[in-house]
Scaffold this active site. Structure first.
Site: not given
Ligand code: ATR
Length: 289
Positions: A74, A110, A134, A138
């Site tokens: 993206k 989105d 998060g 997204a």
């Molecule tokens: P997307 O495009 O679906 O948003 P991404 O950019 O990889 O995917 O973002 C994933 C989100 O889930 C992030 O906010 C991530 O937190 P970090 O910035 O700390 O990585 C969060 N996330 C993923 N696994 C996690 C976990 N085990 N505990 C807490 N937050 C998590």
């Protein structure tokens, strides 16, 4: 509904990503073409990173009407486009491309698609406070759209700091009137911030895949009956977070509406027609059961 057979006049719309086999977009769009009797076909293509530019150029050469872009391209696709919309600039990401007479215009539907799903629950961004869990891709599209549409306050909770600070900075620069803050994930703070919030929105992966059955909110005192709890996950249809929120009397919403909303906006950009949202919703709900 009319059957749509591929003919010499059929126009192509594609999906580029890696992987793409899990995507429901081909089903959504082909069903909508069929509904309207439109002579288009939507195909998903798994593309390696070093082939993305060629794939984009190829679609342009083939005079494709447009394409969707999904993970992990993206952001990367921005380099191969002629113009981008304000939403795409704010998100630094594109999920929909329209081939306007040989000019590739990048959109991001989105965030707007997400807000459309909230509007169906009679929730608007303007004048309201949102708590967002998060700070990934997204989250960025949702937070930017909330700010763009006049949310007065956004509170981000994220495990790690850099992405959240970056997102916060971007909102501050572009929307100085929107009050945005960031905290590390801490239950008492989330509870406090949710007290006067309109909605709590989970954009993290917790609740799906390896995290199925888990909830980022572990204290049910966070929930109150005036709070709408949204999870952008749509498989499973009711994550642990939504189960807990519903049991506490909250209005709940999963990510199906966002998927349909972003698709409907892309469909309109490409074809000028409205997506038959109820039909698509019924199809996806039936498919997930
Ligand atoms: P997307 O495009 O679906 O948003 P991404 O950019 O990889 O995917 O973002 C994933 C989100 O889930 C992030 O906010 C991530 O937190 P970090 O910035 O700390 O990585 C969060 N996330 C993923 N696994 C996690 C976990 N085990 N505990 C807490 N937050 C998590």
């Amino acid at each position: 509904m009319t059957s749509n057979r591929i003919t010499g006049k059929t126009k192509l719309i594609a999906l580029l990503g890696n992987p793409v086999c899990q995507s429901v977009s081909p089903e959504i769009h082909n069903l909508a073409f069929e509904f309207h009797g439109l002579n288009y076909t939507y195909m998903a293509f798994r593309v390696e990173k070093d082939q993305l530019e060629k794939a984009v150029e190829g679609l342009k050469s083939l005079d494709a009407t447009g394409f969707n872009v999904t993970m992990p391209y993206k952001e990367l696709v921005l380099s191969y486009l002629d113009e981008i919309t304000e939403e795409a600039r704010l998100c630094n990401a594109v999920n929909t491309v329209f081939n306007k007479n040989g000019k590739l215009i990048g959109h991001n539907t989105d965030g707007k698609g997400f807000l459309l799903s909230l509007e169906k629950q009679h929730i608007i961004a303007e004048g309201n406070k949102f708590v967002v869990l998060g700070a990934g891709g997204a989250s960025r599209s949702i937070v930017m759209q909330l700010a763009l549409e006049g949310a007065t306050e956004i509170v981000i909770f994220n495990r790690s700091k850099p992405a959240a600070l970056n997102l916060m900075r971007c909102v501050k620069e572009n929307f100085p009137k929107c009050h945005i803050t960031y905290f590390e994930i801490e239950m008492d703070l989330i509870k406090l911030q949710c007290q006067d919030a309109t909605a709590l929105i989970n954009t993290t992966s917790i609740g799906m895949g390896e995290y199925i059955g888990q909830s980022i909110i572990t204290d049910i005192d966070v929930f109150h009956s005036d709070l709408t709890v949204v999870d952008i996950i749509y498989a499973p249809a009711k994550t642990k977070l939504l189960q807990l929120a519903e049991a506490s009397g909250c209005n709940i919403l999963n990510g199906l509406g966002m998927i349909i909303g972003q698709g409907a906006l892309a469909f309109k950009i490409w074809t000028g027609h409205e997506m038959p949202m109820q039909l698509i919703n019924d199809y996806l709900v039936k498919k997930s059961n």
